[in-house]
Design a protein around this motif. Sequence first.
Motif, mmCIF file in Angstrom:
data_model
loop_
_atom_site.group_PDB
_atom_site.id
_atom_site.type_symbol
_atom_site.label_atom_id
_atom_site.label_comp_id
_atom_site.label_asym_id
_atom_site.label_seq_id
_atom_site.Cartn_x
_atom_site.Cartn_y
_atom_site.Cartn_z
ATOM 1 N N PHE A 6 -5.426 3.314 8.790
ATOM 2 C CA PHE A 6 -4.593 3.958 7.775
ATOM 3 C C PHE A 6 -4.220 5.358 8.238
ATOM 4 N N PHE B 106 0.086 2.039 7.632
ATOM 5 C CA PHE B 106 -1.080 1.441 8.276
ATOM 6 C C PHE B 106 -0.682 0.598 9.464
ATOM 7 N N VAL C 230 -2.485 -2.900 11.470
ATOM 8 C CA VAL C 230 -3.541 -3.909 11.466
ATOM 9 C C VAL C 230 -3.497 -4.580 12.832
ATOM 10 N N VAL D 155 -8.025 -2.231 10.479
ATOM 11 C CA VAL D 155 -6.931 -1.514 9.822
ATOM 12 C C VAL D 155 -7.056 -0.039 10.169
ATOM 13 N N PRO E 91 0.831 -1.213 0.000
ATOM 14 C CA PRO E 91 0.000 0.000 0.000
ATOM 15 C C PRO E 91 0.864 1.261 0.000
ATOM 16 N N TRP F 66 -5.355 -8.396 2.961
ATOM 17 C CA TRP F 66 -4.415 -7.903 1.950
ATOM 18 C C TRP F 66 -3.288 -7.118 2.608
ATOM 19 N N CYS F 67 -3.615 -6.285 3.581
ATOM 20 C CA CYS F 67 -2.589 -5.514 4.292
ATOM 21 C C CYS F 67 -1.640 -6.441 5.059
ATOM 22 N N PHE G 231 2.303 -6.706 4.459
ATOM 23 C CA PHE G 231 3.230 -6.556 5.578
ATOM 24 C C PHE G 231 4.142 -7.777 5.694
ATOM 25 N N LEU H 254 -9.701 -6.430 3.089
ATOM 26 C CA LEU H 254 -8.658 -5.398 3.070
ATOM 27 C C LEU H 254 -7.620 -5.664 4.158
#
Length: 171
Positions: free
Chosen positions: A127, A117, A119, A125, A113, A150-151, A155, A147
């Motif tokens: 941001f 961020f 998590v 999350v 990204p 995905w983060c 990471f 999401l």
Amino acid sequence: MKPPAREPLSRARRTAIHLEVRDQYASTDPDFLEWREGRRTFTPDNRADWWEGWHEAVRDSVSRGVSVRRARVVSEPLTEYLRWEYDYAVTNVVAGEDVRWLPRRQAKDLAVPAVDFWVFDSELVLFHHFGGDGVLQEREYVNDAALAAWCVKAFDAVWERATPHEEYKPV
């Protein structure tokens, strides 16, 4: 009221991960300005000079069994600001964070990204949206499982390649 990342960190049960992707943040930070003028160093044995609420929150979370990890994707040579963050990272490590560094050129094939961020527990999350001057403009909390996943994946890809703080030698 706790600052924004401390609140979800205080509720985390398993994990808290933080990805930082900027080379410069607000250059008006008083600690940064003091460091820049050579008036302050951060060493593990000098806790009275740097121990703050954030460090207590990390220590408390880690003592509950939460894994707190921070990864930084950085351009080399490091900006002056990131050199300060490198020096200051010893405080995060002493508090219980695991910190790693990944030179940007080693991340060229990773989907990461474009914003910093957090998590928490692979669910929430947070941001951080910054202006071009490095000043935080907005914090955005998102409860979206896809999401968050995905983060976490982004990471973990950075984490796998990154160098632990104790081994990283800034260029």
